[in-house]
Design an enzyme around this catalytic site. Structure first.
Site, PDB file in Angstrom:
ATOM      1  N   SER A   1      62.633  61.038 -27.424  1.00 52.53           N
ATOM      2  CA  SER A   1      62.565  59.630 -27.062  1.00 52.53           C
ATOM      3  C   SER A   1      61.207  59.031 -27.461  1.00 52.53           C
ATOM      4  O   SER A   1      60.861  59.052 -28.643  1.00 52.53           O
ATOM      5  CB  SER A   1      62.841  59.489 -25.559  1.00 52.53           C
TER       6      SER A   1
ATOM      7  N   ASP B   1      73.961  57.578 -28.201  1.00 57.00           N
ATOM      8  CA  ASP B   1      72.762  57.574 -27.364  1.00 57.00           C
ATOM      9  C   ASP B   1      72.612  56.204 -26.714  1.00 57.00           C
ATOM     10  O   ASP B   1      72.546  55.185 -27.403  1.00 57.00           O
ATOM     11  CB  ASP B   1      71.537  57.884 -28.231  1.00 57.00           C
TER      12      ASP B   1
ATOM     13  N   HIS C   1      71.437  60.994 -24.059  1.00 58.06           N
ATOM     14  CA  HIS C   1      70.087  60.753 -24.572  1.00 58.06           C
ATOM     15  C   HIS C   1      69.386  62.097 -24.703  1.00 58.06           C
ATOM     16  O   HIS C   1      68.997  62.704 -23.705  1.00 58.06           O
ATOM     17  CB  HIS C   1      69.332  59.832 -23.623  1.00 58.06           C
TER      18      HIS C   1
END
Length: 508
Positions: A220, A448, A475
């Site tokens: 991320s 995602d 995610h």
């Protein structure tokens, strides 16, 4: 948004020697930092909560601290200290894998501690030391960045996040900046928290870990750090894996809008799944699910719901809980159950989802550092004007109608960074195409909800690397997704620099 998080250890370990200083002229005056030695000891002082203390008590783990300049323009001035947690390689170590789990505000030390059993089964941990770090301001790194106490987060006496932060005036923005400066030990600590400095910290970590070149895994927001490192130190890259990559070609506002669009897509999927049940709390028609959701949560705007632990659930809390539950398809039943209970007058399940979003432990400690999140973002991105921030809230309401309630999208909005005491240190877009890199690997999940798949494609293009496309609705995929296909591809790359073919595809 934020990825997953969270020791009596071996003492008296041989310190790791530093490698040669980076060949970057800008870092020529950092010799003493690059040559420091690490003292790996037990991790009892690394835990920040009772829950973490159990994780960090595992004797397989070791902890250390790296000294870095607080301000790289003043390397002889005040120092910051970056906390590290290491699982030593089971065999002869060939180097280190440095890990950031995302955020900003996620703890790498906590990530390694909480995922330790997964790493101990991984072939990567046989040949590489697994090293998580707390970026400056986070977890056990110092100085800490604090704007609000855990008790104030419990009470909701903080800037709350809906479509945008609920900062509605210049005065409120000024109060936030003043609180953060005071709670963080001064303006200097606050304004040196941006990603630009974290990337330079990473190069010091690389050196003191004894690695001539960096091997890195970033989830991320951690993908931003990895990409920025590649752009800053292209000759010092061995292998970089970016999982759930942030799109490098979007502005901060555009990325925020894309993330909400992704959350809406996953909510639409959840509603369709729920509609298969005759008693679905969102009703039998997925097209009407947004209206049903707003109907369920609207009473919380005026009257937060009491819970059995004494805290009240606000509408802001409910949406955070729902959003966190949308990060993984495996959590959808929990969201449906929490909404069902909430409509029946029981807010406990939704509060539990909200607490999971914050990584709040049973003793009231918050595992994700949202104060640092604000500080980093304020130092990373240009600040929108009130007009731009208000327009963004309206756009989010249209793109993600599940969030289109007045408290989130109506009225006037100001940037939480409007009164920040220093200008941002990055431009937009924050990454130009990088040339001359070794092969990098981007792992991108098609569904995602937080970092849409298009961003993974854009990151791959910017770095000229390889892309592993993963079919799923989650995610983050590597180690966390339970996919042997994903793990095998990433393991081969990390260990032997073998990249997948152009059409490589896995599923969760």
């Amino acid at each position: 948004m934020l990825a997953a998080a969270a020791l009596l250890l071996l003492a008296g370990c041989t310190p790791t020697s530093a490698s040669s200083p980076p060949d970057s002229g800008a870092d020529a005056d950092l010799g003493a930092y690059l040559e420091q030695e690490l003292n790996w000891v037990g991790c009892k002082d690394t835990a920040k909560s009772k829950a973490d203390a159990k994780l960090f008590a595992n004797p397989a783990l070791q902890c250390a601290s790296v000294e870095v300049p607080l301000d790289y323009d003043k390397p002889e001035g005040k120092k910051a200290h970056i906390a590290l947690t290491r699982l030593p390689a089971a065999g002869e170590a060939e180097g280190s894998l440095l890990i950031d789990p995302g955020g900003p505000g996620g703890s790498g030390t906590g990530f390694v501690a909480s995922t330790l059993p997964l790493w101990q089964k991984s072939p990567v941990a046989k040949r590489l030391d697994i090293v998580g770090f707390d970026p400056r301001g986070v977890g056990s790194s110092t100085p800490a960045l604090d704007c609000y106490t855990d008790e104030e987060y419990d009470a909701g006496d903080v800037p709350r996040f809906g479509a945008v932060y609920d900062v509605t005036s210049a005065e409120e923005a000024g109060e936030l900046a003043e609180r953060c400066a005071a709670g963080s030990g001064g303006v200097a600590n606050l304004v040196n928290a941006g990603s630009t400095n974290v990337v330079r910290d990473m190069d010091i970590m690389r050196a003191v870990l004894g690695d001539d070149k960096l091997t890195y895994l970033g989830y991320s927001y951690g993908s931003e750090l990895g990409a920025m490192y590649a752009a800053t130190y292209p000759k010092k890259v061995r292998a970089i894996v970016l999982d759930g990559a942030v799109s490098p070609d979007l502005t901060a506002s555009e990325f925020r809008l894309s993330s909400f669009t992704g959350l809406q897509a996953r909510f639409d999927d959840l509603a369709a799944h729920c509609a298969q049940s005759p008693d679905c709390v969102l009703g039998p028609d997925p097209a009407a699910a947004n209206d049903r959701l707003r109907e369920i949560v609207q009473p919380l705007v005026e009257t937060p719901a009491p819970t059995t632990d004494g805290r009240d659930l606000s509408v802001w809390d409910a949406y955070l809980g729902i959003s966190g539950g949308l990060y993984s398809e495996k959590k959808w039943p929990d969201v449906i159950s929490a909404l069902t209970a909430l409509e029946a007058g029981n807010a406990d399940e939704m509060l539990a989802l909200r607490d999971a979003f914050y990584a709040r432990t049973a003793d009231g400690a918050y595992g994700h550092d949202f104060d640092t999140n604000i500080a980093v973002r304020c130092m990373d991105s240009p600040r929108p004007t009130p007009e731009e921030q208000t327009a963004l809230a309206r756009k989010i309401g249209k793109a993600a109608p599940m969030f289109d309630i007045d408290v989130f999208t109506a009225g006037n909005h100001h940037s939480e960074c409007e009164a920040w005491p220093a200008p941002p240190t990055r431009d937009e877009p924050w990454l130009a195409d990088v040339e001359g890199l070794p092969e990098t690997l981007v792992v991108s999940v098609t569904g995602d909800p937080a970092t849409p798949h298009e961003g993974g494609i854009a990151m791959t293009r910017a770095l000229g690397g390889s892309l592993l496309t993963v079919d799923g609705k989650q995610h983050g995929a590597y180690i966390l997704g339970g996919s042997k296909c994903v793990d095998d591809v990433v393991n081969e790359y990390l260990l032997d620099l073998e990249t997948p073919p152009a059409d490589a595809r896995c599923s969760l």
